[in-house]
Design a protein around this motif. Structure first.
Motif, PDB file in Angstrom:
ATOM      1  N   ASP A 215      56.628 -35.124  26.785  1.00  0.00           N
ATOM      2  CA  ASP A 215      57.123 -34.180  27.800  1.00  0.00           C
ATOM      3  C   ASP A 215      57.370 -34.898  29.124  1.00  0.00           C
ATOM      4  OD1 ASP A 215      56.905 -32.058  26.005  1.00  0.00           O
ATOM      5  OD2 ASP A 215      54.836 -31.632  26.596  1.00  0.00           O
ATOM      6  N   SER A 218      60.457 -36.901  28.972  1.00  0.00           N
ATOM      7  CA  SER A 218      61.642 -36.038  29.056  1.00  0.00           C
ATOM      8  C   SER A 218      61.949 -35.663  30.498  1.00  0.00           C
ATOM      9  CB  SER A 218      61.422 -34.763  28.232  1.00  0.00           C
ATOM     10  OG  SER A 218      61.276 -35.065  26.857  1.00  0.00           O
ATOM     11  N   SER A 222      65.382 -36.704  32.386  1.00  0.00           N
ATOM     12  CA  SER A 222      66.219 -35.671  33.002  1.00  0.00           C
ATOM     13  C   SER A 222      66.483 -35.982  34.461  1.00  0.00           C
ATOM     14  CB  SER A 222      65.526 -34.311  32.876  1.00  0.00           C
ATOM     15  OG  SER A 222      66.258 -33.301  33.526  1.00  0.00           O
TER      16      SER A 222
END
Length: 228
Positions: A215, A218, A222
């Motif tokens: 997570d 990610s 991003s």
């Protein structure tokens, strides 16, 4: 009765810290006894008592505020209410009623400020941005871990931060990571990778922590894709 069953459902920040560490290999071999929980609960209870006393004084100051009050005083009280909301978010027990009261008091003060700016476009824009920022910040305070993370008391110190972050759910971890600068995110990720090395991959806490690591990656990916 097991030690785990002794933890409160509405724990305060000190007891929450123990709950994160309990039977959690991310924190190492931490032994938590019933008396540790009792001590943490006592400290949390003292915090609530101290908070309530200060909150009463603040409410009195706000309610006694005159329409002709100096702008600096209004701004100071508004800032105190914002900080009080942050503090209440980390306390033991159900403090939802107090947080709603703080929102109402802030609403009253903001109404006065809206009247003061009149039709001034710059003043209106500034107040709109302030209210949006406050709503977003208060929404974050609904997550106990983030309330603890942002606490000026530094309840989650540097050594506790990464294992605590990896022990949270996806939604909370993602929101928390967004509070950090890219360089800090990179450091957190590296520390998380190092922490997970050598731990038992079959342990439920470690399995979840490895998912949180993905997570975190990610969130970083991003952020890197966003235009500068």
């Amino acid at each position: 009765m097991s030690v785990e069953m002794l933890f409160s459902k509405t724990a305060g920040r000190h007891e929450r810290l123990l709950k994160r560490q309990f039977e959690n290999p991310l924190f190492g071999d931490v032994k938590i006894e019933p008396f540790d929980i009792q001590d943490a609960r006592r400290r949390d209870s003292e915090e609530v008592e101290h908070f309530i006393n200060e909150f009463r004084d603040l409410v009195q100051q706000v309610t006694e505020l005159k329409p002709s009050a100096d702008v600096e005083l209004v701004l100071k009280l508004k800032e105190s209410l914002d900080k009080t909301y942050e503090m209440s978010a980390g306390l033991a027990g159900d403090q939802a009623e107090i947080r709603e009261m703080i929102k109402r008091l802030l609403g009253m003060m903001m109404q006065s400020m809206w009247k003061a700016v009149g039709n001034d476009a710059m003043g209106i824009s500034k107040l709109e941005m302030e209210e949006q920022a406050r709503q977003a910040h208060f929404a974050l305070m609904e997550y106990p871990f983030i309330a603890d993370l942002l606490s000026p008391d530094n309840i989650i110190n540097e050594a506790m931060m990464v294992p605590s972050l990896l022990s949270e759910k996806t939604e909370v971890a993602v929101l928390a990571m967004q509070l950090f600068e890219p360089e800090q995110q990179q450091l957190i990720y590296q520390q998380a990778v190092e922490l997970l090395k050598g731990l038992d991959d079959s342990h439920e806490r470690v399995i979840n922590a490895n998912q949180r690591l993905q997570d975190i990656a990610s969130v970083m990916a991003s952020a890197n894709q966003q235009p500068g």
